[in-house]
Scaffold this motif. Structure first.
Motif, PDB file in Angstrom:
ATOM      1  N   ARG A 177      -7.139 -14.313   7.948  1.00 54.89           N
ATOM      2  CA  ARG A 177      -8.465 -14.914   7.738  1.00 54.89           C
ATOM      3  C   ARG A 177      -8.395 -16.470   7.895  1.00 54.89           C
ATOM      4  O   ARG A 177      -9.345 -17.050   7.666  1.00 54.89           O
ATOM      5  CB  ARG A 177      -8.691 -15.172   5.201  1.00 54.89           C
ATOM      6  N   THR A 178      -7.248 -17.353   7.329  1.00 54.40           N
ATOM      7  CA  THR A 178      -6.868 -18.657   6.996  1.00 54.40           C
ATOM      8  C   THR A 178      -6.981 -18.439   9.376  1.00 54.40           C
ATOM      9  O   THR A 178      -8.298 -19.870   9.523  1.00 54.40           O
ATOM     10  CB  THR A 178      -4.846 -18.815   7.709  1.00 54.40           C
ATOM     11  N   GLN A 179      -6.979 -18.375  10.049  1.00 53.63           N
ATOM     12  CA  GLN A 179      -7.195 -18.015  11.333  1.00 53.63           C
ATOM     13  C   GLN A 179      -8.932 -17.943  11.310  1.00 53.63           C
ATOM     14  O   GLN A 179      -9.625 -18.954  12.446  1.00 53.63           O
ATOM     15  CB  GLN A 179      -6.730 -17.501  12.651  1.00 53.63           C
ATOM     16  N   ASN A 180      -9.212 -16.886  10.773  1.00 46.86           N
ATOM     17  CA  ASN A 180     -11.241 -17.136  11.058  1.00 46.86           C
ATOM     18  C   ASN A 180     -11.683 -18.125  10.577  1.00 46.86           C
ATOM     19  O   ASN A 180     -12.668 -18.623  11.205  1.00 46.86           O
ATOM     20  CB  ASN A 180     -10.878 -15.562  10.275  1.00 46.86           C
TER      21      ASN A 180
ATOM     22  N   LEU B 111       3.317  -7.496   0.251  1.00 51.35           N
ATOM     23  CA  LEU B 111       2.948  -9.085   0.329  1.00 51.35           C
ATOM     24  C   LEU B 111       2.575  -8.859   2.015  1.00 51.35           C
ATOM     25  O   LEU B 111       2.199  -9.972   2.420  1.00 51.35           O
ATOM     26  CB  LEU B 111       4.226  -9.445  -0.027  1.00 51.35           C
ATOM     27  N   ALA B 112       3.577  -8.052   2.915  1.00 53.09           N
ATOM     28  CA  ALA B 112       4.397  -8.032   3.910  1.00 53.09           C
ATOM     29  C   ALA B 112       2.251  -8.035   4.596  1.00 53.09           C
ATOM     30  O   ALA B 112       1.896  -8.695   5.644  1.00 53.09           O
ATOM     31  CB  ALA B 112       4.558  -7.846   4.556  1.00 53.09           C
ATOM     32  N   VAL B 113       1.506  -7.569   4.172  1.00 55.44           N
ATOM     33  CA  VAL B 113       0.328  -6.610   3.926  1.00 55.44           C
ATOM     34  C   VAL B 113      -0.728  -7.920   3.822  1.00 55.44           C
ATOM     35  O   VAL B 113      -2.184  -8.583   4.793  1.00 55.44           O
ATOM     36  CB  VAL B 113       0.246  -5.175   4.017  1.00 55.44           C
ATOM     37  N   GLU B 114      -0.187  -8.454   3.529  1.00 52.06           N
ATOM     38  CA  GLU B 114      -1.439  -9.530   2.685  1.00 52.06           C
ATOM     39  C   GLU B 114      -1.604 -10.061   2.949  1.00 52.06           C
ATOM     40  O   GLU B 114      -2.096 -11.423   3.493  1.00 52.06           O
ATOM     41  CB  GLU B 114      -1.587  -8.955   0.860  1.00 52.06           C
ATOM     42  N   LYS B 115       0.050 -11.115   3.607  1.00 51.06           N
ATOM     43  CA  LYS B 115       0.158 -12.282   4.300  1.00 51.06           C
ATOM     44  C   LYS B 115      -0.824 -12.128   4.901  1.00 51.06           C
ATOM     45  O   LYS B 115      -1.269 -12.738   6.119  1.00 51.06           O
ATOM     46  CB  LYS B 115       1.722 -12.275   3.891  1.00 51.06           C
ATOM     47  N   ALA B 116      -0.630 -11.065   6.379  1.00 51.55           N
ATOM     48  CA  ALA B 116      -1.027 -11.118   7.406  1.00 51.55           C
ATOM     49  C   ALA B 116      -2.508 -11.029   7.200  1.00 51.55           C
ATOM     50  O   ALA B 116      -3.129 -11.478   8.026  1.00 51.55           O
ATOM     51  CB  ALA B 116      -0.554  -9.638   8.248  1.00 51.55           C
ATOM     52  N   LYS B 117      -2.996 -10.620   6.876  1.00 47.63           N
ATOM     53  CA  LYS B 117      -4.462 -10.542   6.170  1.00 47.63           C
ATOM     54  C   LYS B 117      -5.007 -12.448   5.859  1.00 47.63           C
ATOM     55  O   LYS B 117      -6.183 -12.192   6.403  1.00 47.63           O
ATOM     56  CB  LYS B 117      -4.663  -9.798   4.845  1.00 47.63           C
TER      57      LYS B 117
ATOM     58  N   PHE C  48     -11.389 -21.116  13.243  1.00 45.75           N
ATOM     59  CA  PHE C  48     -12.171 -20.791  14.058  1.00 45.75           C
ATOM     60  C   PHE C  48     -13.561 -21.079  13.982  1.00 45.75           C
ATOM     61  O   PHE C  48     -14.547 -21.909  14.940  1.00 45.75           O
ATOM     62  CB  PHE C  48     -12.360 -18.946  14.629  1.00 45.75           C
ATOM     63  N   LEU C  49     -13.984 -20.404  12.480  1.00 46.41           N
ATOM     64  CA  LEU C  49     -15.588 -20.756  12.133  1.00 46.41           C
ATOM     65  C   LEU C  49     -15.529 -22.133  12.202  1.00 46.41           C
ATOM     66  O   LEU C  49     -16.603 -23.338  12.452  1.00 46.41           O
ATOM     67  CB  LEU C  49     -15.905 -20.084  10.773  1.00 46.41           C
ATOM     68  N   LYS C  50     -15.027 -22.805  11.179  1.00 48.56           N
ATOM     69  CA  LYS C  50     -15.248 -24.104  10.457  1.00 48.56           C
ATOM     70  C   LYS C  50     -14.401 -24.650  11.681  1.00 48.56           C
ATOM     71  O   LYS C  50     -15.749 -26.050  12.388  1.00 48.56           O
ATOM     72  CB  LYS C  50     -13.849 -24.386   9.951  1.00 48.56           C
ATOM     73  N   ASP C  51     -14.294 -24.509  13.126  1.00 45.72           N
ATOM     74  CA  ASP C  51     -13.906 -25.664  14.403  1.00 45.72           C
ATOM     75  C   ASP C  51     -15.466 -24.760  15.066  1.00 45.72           C
ATOM     76  O   ASP C  51     -16.170 -26.356  15.464  1.00 45.72           O
ATOM     77  CB  ASP C  51     -13.150 -24.646  15.334  1.00 45.72           C
ATOM     78  N   LYS C  52     -15.537 -23.218  14.840  1.00 45.58           N
ATOM     79  CA  LYS C  52     -17.370 -23.185  15.559  1.00 45.58           C
ATOM     80  C   LYS C  52     -18.841 -24.358  15.024  1.00 45.58           C
ATOM     81  O   LYS C  52     -19.417 -24.238  15.633  1.00 45.58           O
ATOM     82  CB  LYS C  52     -17.849 -22.230  14.731  1.00 45.58           C
ATOM     83  N   SER C  53     -18.075 -24.325  12.796  1.00 42.36           N
ATOM     84  CA  SER C  53     -19.416 -25.216  12.798  1.00 42.36           C
ATOM     85  C   SER C  53     -19.211 -26.694  12.920  1.00 42.36           C
ATOM     86  O   SER C  53     -20.638 -27.326  13.010  1.00 42.36           O
ATOM     87  CB  SER C  53     -18.903 -24.587  11.121  1.00 42.36           C
TER      88      SER C  53
END
Length: 275
Positions: free
Chosen positions: A175-178, A165-171, A181-186
């Motif tokens: 992904r949320t940050q990405n 769960l810790a690994v999946e939470k980090a992923k 970032f992509l949403k802001d870029k868009s």
């Protein structure tokens, strides 16, 4: 009230004897309580007195029976306690101790045998209960061992699950940050595209030259090319026909020649329209 008070006073004098009676508040409640205590105390004293009288009577009976047995032994076999050897005395004491342990009224076989049988039966019952308890204890130990193994396995699974769960939470956080970032870029690209379009529109650029218009035209061109493929194949079949040579000796009538030319013109127009 006066009768109770006098009885309480006598009981207190009897209880404390030469010592002075403690001071107490004389009222109906205290007199009733002390009266009940006096009755209970006197009842207990009577019971103790009766028990002592009974014990004295039994002691006298036992002493009389002992004296009778001693006289009987002396008269019959000329045997007394003082004439017994140390071994005989020890045997007699062991017999008496056994009778007292078995709680029998005398040392005769008629008393010993039933008592020993009862004790043996109780021993067998106790051993049977002990075996049942040992079996139950063994089953409980097995269950406890299984429970401990299961608990250990569950703890390991829980630890692995927490790590996963810790690994999946980090992923998921990555992904949320990405995505953010992509949403802001868009959004930034949309703003820039809109600004560029407004700038181009202000400069007098033809709207048909925009990226969206060019993409739409490219899609339409691709669709038209796909539609012309079967028509080209059909047209190629006409190219394989043998040419018609019109000799000077063969002259078509003017009416038929006109109809043929009109027919060929219609076919050409239709093919051009389809293309």
């Amino acid at each position: 009230m006066e009768e109770k008070l006098s009885r309480v006073t006598l009981w207190l004098k009897k209880t404390f004897g030469d010592q002075p009676i403690p001071q107490y508040e004389v009222n109906s409640q205290t007199i009733d309580i002390l009266y009940e205590l006096a009755e209970c105390n006197e009842t207990r004293d009577r019971d103790v007195s009766l028990l002592m009288d009974d014990m004295k009577q039994k002691t006298a009976e036992y002493e009389s029976e002992v004296s009778y047995l001693q006289d009987l032994l002396m008269e019959s076999v000329n045997l007394s306690l003082s004439s017994l050897s140390s071994t005989g005395s020890s045997y007699l004491n062991a017999l008496v101790d056994s009778a007292m342990a078995l709680e029998i009224k005398d040392t005769s076989l008629a008393s010993f045998i039933p008592a020993i049988n009862d004790l043996t039966s109780e021993l067998h019952t106790t051993e049977s209960r002990n075996r049942e308890m040992e079996l139950e204890l063994t089953n409980l130990r097995k269950k406890l061992t299984s429970a401990l193994v299961l608990e250990k396995q569950l703890q390991e699974d829980l630890k692995k699950t927490e790590q996963h769960l810790a690994v999946e939470k980090a992923k998921a956080d990555s992904r949320t940050q990405n995505m953010k970032f992509l949403k802001d870029k868009s959004e930034d690209f949309k703003i820039r595209i809109k600004a560029a379009e407004e700038q181009l529109s202000a400069s007098g650029m033809d709207p048909s030259l925009t990226h969206q218009s060019l993409v739409s035209l490219s899609e339409k061109l691709t669709e038209l090319k796909q539609q012309t493929v079967p028509l080209k194949k059909k047209l190629e079949s006409y190219f394989d026909l043998t040419p018609v040579i019109i000799s000077s000796a063969f002259v078509l009538p003017s009416g038929i020649l006109k109809e043929c030319l009109e027919f060929l013109a219609k076919i050409s127009k239709k093919m051009v329209a389809q293309i």
